[in-house]
Design an enzyme around this catalytic site. Structure first.
Site, PDB file in Angstrom:
ATOM      1  CG  ASP A 131      -1.700   1.136   1.360  1.00  0.00           C
ATOM      2  OD1 ASP A 131      -1.846   1.818   0.322  1.00  0.00           O
ATOM      3  OD2 ASP A 131      -2.588   1.269   2.425  1.00  0.00           O
ATOM      4  CD  GLU A 161      -5.552   1.501  -1.320  1.00  0.00           C
ATOM      5  OE1 GLU A 161      -5.373   0.494  -0.722  1.00  0.00           O
ATOM      6  OE2 GLU A 161      -6.281   2.478  -0.761  1.00  0.00           O
ATOM      7  CG  HIS A 211     -10.205   1.087   4.667  1.00  0.00           C
ATOM      8  ND1 HIS A 211      -8.979   1.551   4.275  1.00  0.00           N
ATOM      9  CD2 HIS A 211     -10.370  -0.035   3.820  1.00  0.00           C
ATOM     10  CE1 HIS A 211      -8.273   0.833   3.298  1.00  0.00           C
ATOM     11  NE2 HIS A 211      -9.392  -0.156   3.050  1.00  0.00           N
ATOM     12  CG  HIS A 248      -8.790  -1.939  -0.861  1.00  0.00           C
ATOM     13  ND1 HIS A 248      -7.587  -1.473  -0.390  1.00  0.00           N
ATOM     14  CD2 HIS A 248      -8.618  -3.166  -1.410  1.00  0.00           C
ATOM     15  CE1 HIS A 248      -6.735  -2.293  -0.798  1.00  0.00           C
ATOM     16  NE2 HIS A 248      -7.347  -3.356  -1.562  1.00  0.00           N
ATOM     17  N   GLY A 249     -12.728  -1.169   1.286  1.00  0.00           N
ATOM     18  CA  GLY A 249     -13.529  -0.114   1.906  1.00  0.00           C
ATOM     19  C   GLY A 249     -14.957  -0.310   1.478  1.00  0.00           C
ATOM     20  N   GLY A 250     -15.441  -1.285   1.289  1.00  0.00           N
ATOM     21  CA  GLY A 250     -16.846  -1.501   0.755  1.00  0.00           C
ATOM     22  C   GLY A 250     -18.004  -1.599   1.926  1.00  0.00           C
ATOM     23  CB  SER A 251     -18.153  -1.926   5.531  1.00  0.00           C
ATOM     24  OG  SER A 251     -16.932  -2.688   5.590  1.00  0.00           O
ATOM     25  CB  THR A 273     -16.269  -3.624   8.689  1.00  0.00           C
ATOM     26  OG1 THR A 273     -14.806  -2.834   8.621  1.00  0.00           O
ATOM     27  CG2 THR A 273     -16.829  -2.720  10.077  1.00  0.00           C
TER      28      THR A 273
END
Ligand SMILES: [Zn+2]
Length: 341
Positions: A131, A161, A211, A248-251, A273
């Protein structure tokens, strides 16, 4: 099945993009959470990815040891052994590793794989993420190119990323800025630096991802950013240059946005998460409902069966595996395993 080797993993990624689905990549921190993922994938008849973060790996090594490379090796060895009992393929991946942690995390794990290969043994991990999103794009790509050269020789896939994912993960807080959305110019630079190396890589291009925890609708995702990046790269370098993308960070993101992102080439979606919550939910339920048996209240002795960690961890494993199945279904991956094909 054994952990997916390089050829199998490549085939998994190709099949996902061709057939418009994506694999869940689920963070684990223990034997129980790893087992939950394997069970959820197997019950969904879906291949998938198990991943370990720097913090999760340090945790897995023990709270007085806190050695992230050691913890990651320990989890990977467990998965290599037990995965044999499940009729699916699983790839092993390490999650976000910033430049300052490469020496402590990814590089020792790559060395471990190189050592195993020299003895004719399978790779420890299938892929690693670097990253460099907090660096300038040039510094990010300089380091990525160096890693990809080395990874290529060891049949390892690199994930990188561009742009910055907002929110917080593992104590790393993303800054809100225009980098929340990757630009086609950025991704053209990625292709121009990395494609000639010949190794295989995945790209997490940000499109407003955050995130952590947000209520549905809070996250302003613009999946069209991914389409623009793909169109630009294919115009410049041809269809073969189309990226294999990671979400990424799809919650908290909606099903339409997930499906749209898959249409634009997302083949891997990170999930942490939501499975963390799924794991903890039945433990809270168990303890709140049975607090006078879990605890020794008013001079009583409690109930050994109720406070045996196996009891509530088994409930947690089941609930997490159900959440994995839900993720597989949202990613349109149910029944897609290539095992036995
Ligand atoms: Zn990320």
């Amino acid at each position: 099945m054994p952990v997916a080797d390089y050829k199998t993993y490549c085939r998994m990624l190709d099949r996902a993009r061709e057939n418009h689905f994506a694999y869940p990549a689920i963070n684990v921190t223990s034997l129980t959470t790893a087992n939950a993922v394997l069970r959820g994938l197997a019950e969904s008849k879906c291949d998938g990815i198990i991943q370990v973060s720097t913090g999760g790996a340090a945790f897995a090594s023990g709270s007085s040891v806190k050695d992230m490379a050691l913890g990651a090796i320990s989890i990977a060895e467990h998965v290599h052994r037990v995965a044999e009992r499940y009729p699916i393929y699983v790839a092993l991946h390490t999650d976000h590793c910033q430049a300052d942690k490469l020496q402590k995390f990814v590089l020792p794990l790559v060395e471990e794989t190189e050592r195993r290969r020299s003895q004719g043994k399978p790779n420890l991990f299938s892929s690693h993420m670097f990253d460099g999103s907090a660096l300038s794009l040039k510094e990010n790509l300089d380091l990525s190119a160096e890693l990809l050269e080395r990874f290529r020789k060891a049949d390892l896939i690199l994930e990188i990323e561009t742009g910055v994912v907002g929110g917080e993960e593992d104590g790393v807080v993303g800054k809100a800025s225009d980098k929340l959305y990757t630009t086609p110019e950025d991704t053209l630079q990625v292709a121009s630096r990395l494609n000639s190396i010949g190794g295989r890589y995945l790209l997490a291009a940000t499109f407003g991802n955050v995130h952590g925890v947000y209520k549905p609708g809070h996250v302003k995702l613009k999946p069209a950013v991914l389409r623009e990046c793909q169109e630009a790269v294919m115009r410049e370098y041809g269809d073969a240059a189309r990226f294999f993308l990671v979400f990424h960070g799809g919650s908290g993101s909606g099903i339409e946005e997930i499906h749209e992102a898959i249409e634009y080439g997302v083949v891997k979606m990170n999930i942490d998460t939501d499975t963390q919550y799924a794991f903890t939910r039945p433990i809270a339920d168990h303890i709140l409902k049975n607090y006078d048996r879990v605890l020794k209240v008013d001079g009583e002795v409690g109930d050994k069966k109720m406070y045996d960690p196996r009891h509530y961890l088994a409930l947690a494993e089941t609930a997490m595996s159900e959440r994995v199945k839900q993720a597989v279904s949202q990613l349109k991956a149910t029944g897609t395993t290539s095992y036995n094909m």
